[in-house]
Scaffold this motif. Structure first.
Motif, short mmCIF file in Angstrom:
data_model
loop_
_atom_site.label_atom_id
_atom_site.label_comp_id
_atom_site.label_asym_id
_atom_site.label_seq_id
_atom_site.Cartn_x
_atom_site.Cartn_y
_atom_site.Cartn_z
N VAL A 95 8.13 36.92 26.41
CA VAL A 95 8.20 37.44 27.78
C VAL A 95 7.64 38.85 27.85
CG1 VAL A 95 9.75 38.01 29.69
CG2 VAL A 95 10.14 35.94 28.34
N TRP A 96 8.00 39.69 26.84
CA TRP A 96 7.44 41.04 26.79
C TRP A 96 5.95 41.01 26.47
CZ3 TRP A 96 8.84 45.53 28.59
CH2 TRP A 96 10.18 45.67 29.02
N GLU A 97 5.55 40.07 25.63
CA GLU A 97 4.12 39.93 25.35
C GLU A 97 3.37 39.69 26.65
OE1 GLU A 97 0.73 36.92 23.79
OE2 GLU A 97 2.79 36.33 23.44
N GLU A 98 3.88 38.77 27.47
CA GLU A 98 3.24 38.43 28.75
C GLU A 98 3.05 39.69 29.60
OE1 GLU A 98 1.75 35.97 30.25
OE2 GLU A 98 1.77 36.77 32.29
N ARG A 99 4.12 40.51 29.71
CA ARG A 99 4.05 41.72 30.54
C ARG A 99 2.99 42.68 30.02
NH1 ARG A 99 10.42 42.56 30.66
NH2 ARG A 99 10.89 40.99 32.23
#
Lengths: 526, 370
Positions: free
Chosen positions: B173-177
């Motif tokens: 999820v942090w990768e996506e951001r």
């Protein structure tokens, strides 16, 4: 005499000519755009002969004084044929402004080797290009570009320039044009991709290359048309039809021949609009072999949104949204007795209809025979007694159903629409169709294409990506509108009559800043 | 249903995969056209690419997925550079201090199915016949590796100028951001390697043989044209699929929200479905199909819209009023049906107020598969 009586003022006429695959049609209109006379001749192998013949007959039969003809418009399939047949194409040098981006797919990647060798002996990818928001990716290296032009020198007849995101920022393409003229001479024809196509680099590059390759073809067309007019003492301004239903000055056409591709169906749609007085309807144009269905929106043909292949080359410049089905006046009707099945088409006897159709004493049952047998149309001296009525009824059901289904496909909503029927084959159609509120059969229906060619409106358009974080929706639309209006004036429109005829926007997925692709088209009278 | 083993990707295979990937792209994932041209160019230049089955990987092999992230519209204009397709892999090797044994597509749906071909051809390493979605999804964490708690880092990204970014994210999820933010700075389209995995992890988590599946789908559609057979029937057989609906598009509404194209398409039924109405809800991909108000297929199961005559897939962007379509549904990989799978890509995540029910069950409730 200080005042003149208006009635005594000389009437000014205009000629419209539409060169199709089978027939060349010509129409003479007065200044109020009333149709004075129309002519149909066979398209000749040297297309100019047919054009000359149609002008000769138009003058002879209408007795109009050639000196009173001030405007002449030509719609032609020359350019389409040249690409499909791969004949008469010129050599083009290409500069793609894109490195280091775009190198994973070189220019002409999806072209076959023969066409590559015919059209583009020199293709180079140089440093430069823009981002979607107009930022520079990398600066251009002018030495690198000058070197490329030196390599082309003497080996190309035209240059095409295509830069990454040039529809958003045109500066780099314009600078490369200056460099081209510096090396190759001021007379070297240059095509800039942002003037031809929309977002989608490879398709726009292909369209620009084809445009460059067609310059010789269009030059021959314009020259032939000028000569034909001069032969009969007509001194008129020349315009060439574009595929969006508007005209361009012949000088402008000499630079943008690709815009003439597929103008035939468009001319029919414009003619149908004018003859019927309708602005929003479906136009069903039935010829000898095919039925072309287009959509009239606010007086103009609806554009197709899909990538279009021309002669196997994928391009993305605007084209009319036309659905063609294999039904025309010459379509062959067959009975399979073992299966007890009637089939219609898709093959046609084409222009041999008057020789081969059963009612004309021929040996082939055609769609026209069916229509005449069922009393859709009175054909003098037609021999209908021998025709089997039940076969004709069954064929008619198939023809009607196919046309109804095609109409349904082209509608934009499920509400019934008005349909304008044009073309020589429109006698095939019954007076009632499913999903159609009204069927309009205007006068001069079989010359709607030539009349459409003569209707003078010139246009300009623009297509850009805007960030709605930086400006409001209205500001973005306004900027696009004013740019389109300038383009129309540039193409020869009278500024006071220019109106926005098409305006649409598409949100772009996966981009921040609410990116919006805006397309606007403006058109005005000559 | 595989009648032969696909062991290398040549130009013909790439053409088949491009079509099959568009079907598995369920309306999104970007047009595979550019991916196809890049792959064909690479094969012309460097020769065909080897394809290895996941079961043939050594357990300790290093496998790295490579894909493009960003707007398909941008990628169609600012086509990637060759260097850009190599750089993220070089950076991963440098970071991990070892050579990559094979690369793989992160998603088999849409354009990303063929992106690894360029890298594989240039570096002369094989591609694994597997992916981490079995379809197309819009966000980085929507992969089976995430479901199994595999570390997505190190993550490497590159643009065409030569910029490279190395990131460590605590989860997908942090990768996506962070990756999305970098992509924007890089001009709306970037190349990315994430989830460097071992051979053992590929066997455990990836969805096997999906490139072969895409190839078979494409082959079916091409061949049905030659054999004059009904392509849609052949496809349903091949994919254990369900004929959900046939009809005509009568209304399409699109809007942009949060960088995604959201919308609904409404279809009026024809033939057996006359008098019925189907609504398709999409968000880049088709995610929910309802007939007369009842769900008939829901994400993560696959919903594809096919042209009724040719069987060719239609994307959410190209769907127009009047299109005559067959809508088909396929069961997703079982991994997506776990609680974490549904939390990640189920209807609620995309904002649809419909409970997930497997497509087989919905079909059975409607009176058996048609």
């Amino acid at each position: 005499m200080s005042h003149t009586n208006v009635d005594n003022m000389e009437e000014i006429y205009r000629i419209g000519i539409d060169v199709g695959g089978t027939n060349t049609d010509a129409a003479l209109l007065d200044s109020k755009l009333n149709t004075i006379h129309t002519i149909k001749v066979h398209t000749t192998s040297d297309v100019n002969e047919g054009i000359t013949e149609s002008i000769r007959r138009l003058l002879a039969e209408s007795s109009v004084n050639p000196a009173q003809i001030r405007y002449a418009m030509l719609g032609t399939t020359h350019c389409t044929n040249a690409i499909v047949e791969r004949k008469h194409l010129g050599k083009v040098g290409l500069i793609r402004i894109g490195a280091p981006a775009t190198t994973a797919v070189p220019p002409l990647a999806d072209w076959d080797d023969t066409l590559k060798a015919t059209v583009c002996p020199h293709a180079y990818v140089v440093h430069g290009g823009y981002e979607y928001d107009g930022r520079t990716i990398v600066e251009m290296d002018e030495e690198e570009i000058l070197d490329c032009f030196l390599k082309m020198k003497g080996e190309v007849e035209a240059v095409a320039i295509c830069g990454v995101f040039s529809p958003v920022n045109t500066s780099q393409e314009k600078r490369v044009e200056e460099l081209a003229k510096q090396v190759l001479g001021a007379d070297m024809p240059v095509t800039l991709s942002h003037e031809i196509g929309s977002i989608g680099l490879l398709e726009r590059e292909n369209a620009s290359l084809l445009n460059g390759a067609l310059l010789n073809v269009i030059a021959g067309v314009v020259k032939g048309f000028e000569e034909a007019l001069h032969t009969y003492g007509i001194d008129a301004s020349l315009y060439i039809c574009q595929n969006d239903g508007t005209l361009m000055y012949s000088e402008y056409a000499l630079r943008y021949p690709i815009l003439t591709i597929a103008c035939g169906p468009t001319n029919s749609i414009r003619g149908a609009a004018h003859l019927s007085g309708l602005n929003d309807a479906l136009v069903v144009d039935i010829g000898g072999t095919t039925t072309d269905i287009g959509v009239l929106m606010q007086g103009f043909p609806r554009q197709s949104s899909a990538a279009v292949e021309i002669g196997g080359i994928r391009t993305n410049f605007r084209m009319p949204d036309i659905l063609s089905i294999g039904i025309g006046g010459g379509t062959i009707v067959r009975l399979d007795e073992t299966q007890d099945q009637v089939t219609v088409g898709p093959d046609s006897v084409g222009y041999e209809l008057l020789k081969r159709g059963l009612i004309f004493g021929g040996d082939t049952l055609t769609a026209t025979d069916v229509a005449v047998k069922l009393n859709r149309y009175e054909w003098k001296d037609a021999q209908t007694e021998a025709l089997d009525e039940s076969i004709c009824k069954r064929a008619d059901e198939i023809i009607t159903r196919d046309i109804e289904e095609a109409i349904d496909r082209m509608k934009t909503s499920s509400d019934p629409v008005d349909v304008i029927l044009v073309g020589g084959g429109s006698i095939l159609v019954a007076d009632k169709l499913e999903g159609v509120s009204r069927i309009v059969r205007p006068d001069h229906y079989d010359a709607a294409n030539a009349i459409g060619a003569a209707l003078g409106e010139v246009s300009g358009e623009t297509e850009r990506i805007y960030s709605l974080d930086e400006m409001s929706y209205d500001e973005a639309k306004e900027d696009a509108r004013s740019h389109a209006i300038e383009q129309a004036v540039l193409a020869g429109a009278d500024r006071d009559t220019v109106q926005i005829v098409l305006s649409e926007d598409i949100p772009i997925a996966y981009l921040p800043g609410n990116a919006l692709l805006v397309k606007v088209k403006a058109a005005g009278r000559l | 249903m595989r009648n032969h083993k696909l062991t290398e990707l040549n130009e013909q295979a790439v053409q088949y995969i491009a079509v099959g990937a568009a079907v598995l792209g369920t309306g999104g994932g970007g047009d595979p056209h550019i991916g196809k041209l890049m792959a064909m160019e690479a094969i012309r230049k460097y020769g065909p690419v080897r394809l290895v089955s996941p079961e043939d990987l050594e357990d300790d092999a290093l496998v790295v997925p490579i894909s493009m992230i960003g707007a398909p519209t941008v990628m169609n204009e600012k086509i990637p550079s060759i260097q850009q397709m190599i750089k993220p892999l070089d950076m991963i090797e440098k970071e991990l201090g070892r050579k990559v044994s094979a690369i793989m597509p992160i998603e088999v749906g849409g354009g990303n199915s063929l992106v690894p071909v360029i890298t594989a051809a240039e570096r002369n390493i094989p591609i694994v016949d597997a992916d981490a979605m079995g379809r197309a999804f819009p966000e980085s964490q929507m992969v089976t590796f995430y479901l199994d708690g595999i570390d997505c880092s190190p993550i490497t990204m590159a643009d065409e100028r030569g910029n490279g970014v190395l990131m460590h994210a605590i989860d997908g999820v942090w990768e996506e951001r962070m990756a999305r933010a970098v992509t924007i700075q890089m001009g709306g389209s970037a190349s990315i390697c994430d989830y460097p995995v071992t051979g053992a992890q590929v066997k455990q988590s990836a969805i096997p043989h999906t490139l072969t599946l895409a190839y078979e789908i494409g082959k079916t559609l091409f061949e049905s044209k030659e054999l004059k057979q009904n392509p849609i029937e052949m496809l349903l057989k091949q994919l254990n699929g369900y004929a959900l609906f046939q009809g005509k598009a009568v209304d399409i509404r699109r809007r942009t929200e949060g960088g995604f194209t959201r919308g609904e398409a409404i279809f009026e039924g024809t033939d057996a479905k006359k008098g019925r109405t189907m609504t398709l809800f999409f968000q880049n991909e088709f995610l929910l199909a309802t007939e007369d108000g009842h769900s008939i297929a829901i994400t993560p199961d696959l919903i594809s819209v096919l042209d009724q005559d040719t069987g060719m897939p239609i994307t959410t962007e190209n769907l127009k009023y009047g299109a005559r379509v067959s809508v088909v549904g396929f069961p997703c990989d079982p991994k997506w049906r776990s609680p974490k799978g549904l939390e990640t890509v189920g209807p609620q995540y995309f904002g649809y107020d419909a409970p997930y029910v497997p497509i087989e069950q919905l079909a059975a409730e409607k009176g058996g598969a048609e």
